[in-house]
Design a protein around this motif. Structure first.
Motif, PDB file in Angstrom:
ATOM      1  N   SER A  45       0.799  -1.235   0.000  1.00  0.00           N
ATOM      2  CA  SER A  45       0.000   0.000   0.000  1.00  0.00           C
ATOM      3  C   SER A  45       0.826   1.278   0.000  1.00  0.00           C
ATOM      4  CB  SER A  45      -0.956   0.016   1.183  1.00  0.00           C
ATOM      5  OG  SER A  45      -1.962  -0.936   1.000  1.00  0.00           O
ATOM      6  N   ASP A  46       1.709   1.443   0.943  1.00  0.00           N
ATOM      7  CA  ASP A  46       2.413   2.719   1.080  1.00  0.00           C
ATOM      8  C   ASP A  46       3.211   3.074  -0.172  1.00  0.00           C
ATOM      9  OD1 ASP A  46       1.393   3.066   3.620  1.00  0.00           O
ATOM     10  OD2 ASP A  46       3.167   2.286   4.629  1.00  0.00           O
ATOM     11  N   ILE A  47       4.093   2.182  -0.589  1.00  0.00           N
ATOM     12  CA  ILE A  47       4.921   2.467  -1.760  1.00  0.00           C
ATOM     13  C   ILE A  47       4.066   2.460  -3.020  1.00  0.00           C
ATOM     14  CG2 ILE A  47       6.829   1.625  -3.195  1.00  0.00           C
ATOM     15  CD1 ILE A  47       8.209   0.767  -0.593  1.00  0.00           C
ATOM     16  N   GLY A  48       3.128   1.541  -3.113  1.00  0.00           N
ATOM     17  CA  GLY A  48       2.268   1.474  -4.291  1.00  0.00           C
ATOM     18  C   GLY A  48       1.474   2.749  -4.504  1.00  0.00           C
ATOM     19  N   GLU A  49       0.860   3.263  -3.451  1.00  0.00           N
ATOM     20  CA  GLU A  49       0.076   4.490  -3.578  1.00  0.00           C
ATOM     21  C   GLU A  49       0.964   5.677  -3.935  1.00  0.00           C
ATOM     22  OE1 GLU A  49      -2.825   5.325  -0.484  1.00  0.00           O
ATOM     23  OE2 GLU A  49      -2.868   3.174  -0.030  1.00  0.00           O
ATOM     24  N   LEU A  50       2.131   5.760  -3.325  1.00  0.00           N
ATOM     25  CA  LEU A  50       3.051   6.855  -3.621  1.00  0.00           C
ATOM     26  C   LEU A  50       3.474   6.821  -5.089  1.00  0.00           C
ATOM     27  CD1 LEU A  50       4.931   9.200  -2.755  1.00  0.00           C
ATOM     28  CD2 LEU A  50       6.636   7.451  -2.198  1.00  0.00           C
ATOM     29  N   LEU A  51       3.897   5.652  -5.563  1.00  0.00           N
ATOM     30  CA  LEU A  51       4.405   5.566  -6.926  1.00  0.00           C
ATOM     31  C   LEU A  51       3.295   5.693  -7.958  1.00  0.00           C
ATOM     32  CD1 LEU A  51       7.297   2.963  -6.695  1.00  0.00           C
ATOM     33  CD2 LEU A  51       7.280   5.421  -6.240  1.00  0.00           C
ATOM     34  N   LEU A  52       2.126   5.131  -7.688  1.00  0.00           N
ATOM     35  CA  LEU A  52       1.017   5.311  -8.624  1.00  0.00           C
ATOM     36  C   LEU A  52       0.668   6.791  -8.734  1.00  0.00           C
ATOM     37  CD1 LEU A  52      -1.133   4.165 -10.517  1.00  0.00           C
ATOM     38  CD2 LEU A  52      -2.627   3.940  -8.516  1.00  0.00           C
TER      39      LEU A  52
END
Length: 157
Positions: A45-52
């Protein structure tokens, strides 16, 4: 013979959103909902949301697609990795730039993608119109990893 309930969780998800900066939070919300339905999805979630968010904002802000074109987001969890894709009709290709000045509010998007994704790249879209930028994200260590002695490596100065 026992009955085994087949999982109905989607393996891949795609949505088309308006090509506006204001759609960036919606893209992150959709990813968060997708990951909430996946086993151990919270580890992305954390990295995925940031990068998306960074990839989507780049497609909108730096793309040369006509303003009426939609931006498509796709994500899937395959082989314990989250794959993000952001499709747009623009012709430009992203280029990694040196890190922005520390006081600048812009210019860190691809730098973050490069640092936090396991791999990333840009490919032409099928049909020849536009491109998509993708990122592959490894899961963050979870409590099961810590219990098995697979703690994250700490970097000290």
């Amino acid at each position: 013979m026992p009955f085994h309930h087949a999982s109905r969780r989607p393996r891949e998800f795609a949505a088309r959103l308006a090509s506006r900066v204001e759609s960036t939070p919606l893209a992150r919300t959709v990813l968060r909902a997708y990951l909430a339905g996946m086993p151990c999805g919270e580890r992305f979630s954390d990295i995925g949301e940031l990068l998306l968010g960074e990839l989507f904002a780049n497609a909108v802000q730096h793309g040369d697609a006509p303003p009426d074109r939609l931006v498509e987001i796709r994500f899937s969890v395959v082989a314990d990795r989250l794959r993000l894709e952001v499709h747009d009709a623009g012709t430009g290709r992203p280029a990694l730039q040196p890190p922005a000045h520390p006081e600048s509010e812009h210019g860190r998007g691809l730098f973050l993608v490069n640092e936090l994704a396991e791999r990333w790249g840009c490919c032409p879209r099928a049909g020849g119109v536009g491109k998509f930028v993708w990122a592959l994200i490894a899961p963050a260590p979870g409590s099961a990893d810590l219990a098995l002695g697979r703690a994250p490596k700490l970097v000290t100065a």
